[in-house]
Write an enzyme that holds these catalytic residues in place. Sequence first.
Site, PDB file in Angstrom:
ATOM      1  N   HIS A   1       0.809  -1.217   0.000  1.00  0.00           N
ATOM      2  CA  HIS A   1       0.000   0.000   0.000  1.00  0.00           C
ATOM      3  C   HIS A   1       0.845   1.272   0.000  1.00  0.00           C
ATOM      4  O   HIS A   1       0.347   2.338  -0.338  1.00  0.00           O
ATOM      5  CB  HIS A   1      -0.951   0.015   1.198  1.00  0.00           C
ATOM      6  CG  HIS A   1      -2.125  -0.889   1.015  1.00  0.00           C
ATOM      7  ND1 HIS A   1      -2.091  -2.214   1.359  1.00  0.00           N
ATOM      8  CD2 HIS A   1      -3.360  -0.668   0.492  1.00  0.00           C
ATOM      9  CE1 HIS A   1      -3.261  -2.764   1.066  1.00  0.00           C
ATOM     10  NE2 HIS A   1      -4.046  -1.858   0.542  1.00  0.00           N
ATOM     11  N   GLY A   2       2.096   1.166   0.388  1.00  0.00           N
ATOM     12  CA  GLY A   2       2.924   2.369   0.335  1.00  0.00           C
ATOM     13  C   GLY A   2       4.145   2.273   1.218  1.00  0.00           C
ATOM     14  O   GLY A   2       4.271   1.364   2.049  1.00  0.00           O
TER      15      GLY A   2
END
Lengths: 314, 469
Positions: free
Chosen positions: B313-314
């Site tokens: 997700h990051g």
Amino acid sequence: MKKFLLKLFVLTLISLLSLYYINELYVRIPNPAKITETDKFQSVPDSIMISNIGSSHGYHSFIYEENPQCFNFALISQSFAYDYRILLQYQDNLAEDGIMFIPISYFSLFGPPETEQGVFHSKNKQYYRFLRPEFIMEFDYRVYIMEKVFPVLVAYDDFIRVFLGYVPKTVSPHAETPDESFFLSHAKERHQAHILSNKHDGGWIMNNSELEAVYDIIELCKSKNITPILITVPFTQAYTNEIAINSPDFLPEFDNIIKEISEQSGAEYYDYSHDQRFSNDYGLFFDSDHMNETGGLQFTEIVVTEIVERSTKP
Amino acid sequence: MSFNSVIFAFFLILVFILYWIMPHKYRWLLLLTGNFCFTLSLGTGYIVALLTVIIASYSTALAICKTNERRKRLRYLVAGILLCLFFLLISKYRIFLLPAQLISPLSYILPSVGISFYTFSAVGYIIDVYKNKITAEKHLGKYAAFLTFFPLILAGPIERAGNILPQLKAKKVFDYSTATYGLKQMAWGYFKKLVIADTVAVYVDGIYDNLFHYRGLSLIMVSVLFSIQIYCDFSGYSNIAAGTARLFGFHVMDNFKNPYFAGSIKSFWQKWHISLSTWFRDYIYIPLGGNRSAKARSYFNLFTTFLISGAWHGAGWTYLAWGGLHGTAQIVEDSFCKRKTNNLLVRVISTVGVFCFCTAAWVFFRAASINDAIYVFRQAFAGITVPPRWIQTGVSDLISLTDSLPFFVMLALLFLFALLEIIDYRRNLIVWISNKAPIWRWAAYVIFVLVIILFSQKGEAADFIYFQY
């Protein structure tokens, strides 16, 4: 597929007709929830003798009451570029030999071009409500449809207010006077927002498009035989002191620019920013750089007496 | 061109009509052209990464298919995966992997949307070919049409070649019921995104952007609202994507199945972002050994999979914390809560419990930093010793962000959404409406369209949250 497209078309048609009907109802039902700052442009008087343009400083400082020969063209956060466009649209409403006040604030001529500012698009929408398309910056048909043709599309909670007959409580910024500590902390915020945020490499970023717009406005006034008056409206001592102490080189720079504009264009400049009739009396302001209703009325009266009478003398 | 833009509506109508009037053998070409137009509208530079992934996955899969030598196949597999992942890793972890002076010039070709989704589809395809689950696609154009399929390219669902490629090749005739189902699915998605998620976002962003100005109940309320926002935002997007695909006769996998009705964390993950969860299950968890090994090892596999999911997700500790929390919760659940029950009360309590846990975990997902998330937990109950004041302050904090009327409008919309969601959970909302008498059905359609138009947030097209992943 024909059946599918036909049903889709019928659904779209019914939805659009319903939307049109709701929009008509929304537009026709009178309700204070729909009153916006731009409504005044629906009834701009003819033969305006005294008027002003500007941003929030012009908006709050000039209160002409119900005088049909005066008009305040200012809107909150309005740029000179838009002042010029508004004047182009309404130039025929201005009487010859009239007076136009052009408020110049400390932030007016500095910073990035308007279209590069983060709030530009949200601010720009209000002009669709009264300006003709040719005067709107970065004109977009989608925004035009939403703001002008189907205002119910952007009404959202106002839409419910209007249909429920709900009258919102309006808290006027002029209602009560805050204490001195508020003015001091507000002045610090404004110093940051108006002055320091436009400082780069030890100097201030000039906004050349705004500067050009000031010259354009002055030219337009002259072409209509209207006297342009450059003016800086009164601020509280808290605001002017904050800037003078923490950015001592700013005010001389600002004065030089105004002097240059005044000399090159021939427009007179009046500086009320430090006028002690206002700056020491916090009761005339609702924050460090905006006058309240009492201050606005008092200032307008003084300006009309001091400047207009002097300027109109043969 | 986003799904919630006017230009997308025109684009969709044009491609839809052309697609169905075109002879079958040219449809892939039309789709491919439409896909590239759609991608180019996002940014011309993004095409570099997309073409790299297409060519890398297409050629390595073909190479894998052409040889029976195990080592060679493995080499091709690794090379293909690394090539596909190159742009994904660079664009997601650019701050760690690239020198500062290169970040700005390279940002033109580093995609900020969609790359995770088509890269994962491509990697899944290579692995499936390697495992002989499917044969490599020989037609580059059709393969590219699958990987760039515009309804799915922005944020999934992460489709499998084994599902989409046969549909792309099959001769399709226009099916009225499939198309209308697709339209209804899109309308349900737009309602969730434009009416619910964007409305709730005003409060969530208002508080999270000035977090340290707030304490008490308002922090709990926006955390719950964020749970609703992210669900409506992403499942709304997925509905629009699946509905759009259906207009072209494609059936894509369900990405959400009413996850907040799940009675366990495990069940939640079987209902939330299903295409990603099954991707991680098939290509990470099972290859690591899945649950076939010893308990400790299988827990390690589970935890690692969730950490990777968080990292996907990051580049932030908050995402790792979110993934780690879910991994830990599943391990704890598997260790201690084995008995299933049909008792309604227990089921309700466990559903509420799962929602509360997910909401707490979303705090890490939404917060800008671990410190911010900890602040939310620390301050959420500040002042609770005086409950009336705690409640009053919390509610007025939220109301102060707009006004009382929009706040109550939001609550009314949430109530409507909850009703529709319950119907959807029990009966499938679209089928339920479709079975009503024509007059009610049409009235519902028109009202639904008007609600979407009138209650979308001021006509602003807010981006979908998952575009950034």
